[in-house]
Scaffold this motif. Sequence first.
Motif, PDB file in Angstrom:
ATOM      1  N   UNK A  26       0.841  -1.186   0.000  1.00 22.10           N
ATOM      2  CA  UNK A  26       0.000   0.000   0.000  1.00 22.10           C
ATOM      3  C   UNK A  26       0.883   1.245   0.000  1.00 22.10           C
ATOM      4  N   UNK A  27       0.377   2.275  -0.604  1.00 22.99           N
ATOM      5  CA  UNK A  27       1.018   3.581  -0.550  1.00 22.99           C
ATOM      6  C   UNK A  27      -0.084   4.595  -0.314  1.00 22.99           C
ATOM      7  N   UNK A  28       0.280   5.839  -0.111  1.00 21.03           N
ATOM      8  CA  UNK A  28      -0.732   6.852   0.132  1.00 21.03           C
ATOM      9  C   UNK A  28      -0.353   8.169  -0.506  1.00 21.03           C
ATOM     10  N   UNK A  29      -1.375   8.974  -0.772  1.00 23.42           N
ATOM     11  CA  UNK A  29      -1.199  10.309  -1.309  1.00 23.42           C
ATOM     12  C   UNK A  29      -1.843  11.264  -0.319  1.00 23.42           C
ATOM     13  N   UNK A  30      -1.078  12.252   0.130  1.00 28.87           N
ATOM     14  CA  UNK A  30      -1.609  13.251   1.049  1.00 28.87           C
ATOM     15  C   UNK A  30      -1.971  14.492   0.258  1.00 28.87           C
ATOM     16  N   UNK A  31      -3.197  14.887   0.397  1.00 30.75           N
ATOM     17  CA  UNK A  31      -3.700  16.064  -0.333  1.00 30.75           C
ATOM     18  C   UNK A  31      -3.695  17.283   0.548  1.00 30.75           C
TER      19      UNK A  31
END
Length: 87
Positions: free
Chosen positions: A82-87
């Motif tokens: 899993x990875x994530x994108x912070x907006x």
Amino acid sequence: MRSNPAPAVGWIVRYEIVDGPPAGFGPGGAQAVEVTTDTFGKGAVQIIGSTTAPGVTRVRVQIIRPPAPGDGVSRQVVDEGFTSVTW
């Protein structure tokens, strides 16, 4: 088992939005997309936020071995993370 340092060309990388602020892949905004790795072993995609709300969108990433002609093995997920994108 010996590993080969050469890039995995022609493998499949599957990206899927799991949760978080709405987002999608590419201009169509798909929730999941599969791309084939290039000559460098990279399978890049573009993720686009669908809202101005801040937050973290989680993305599942699967590395899939494509079916090899003549070996009787269908495509197979060999790794997942899993990875994530912070907006």
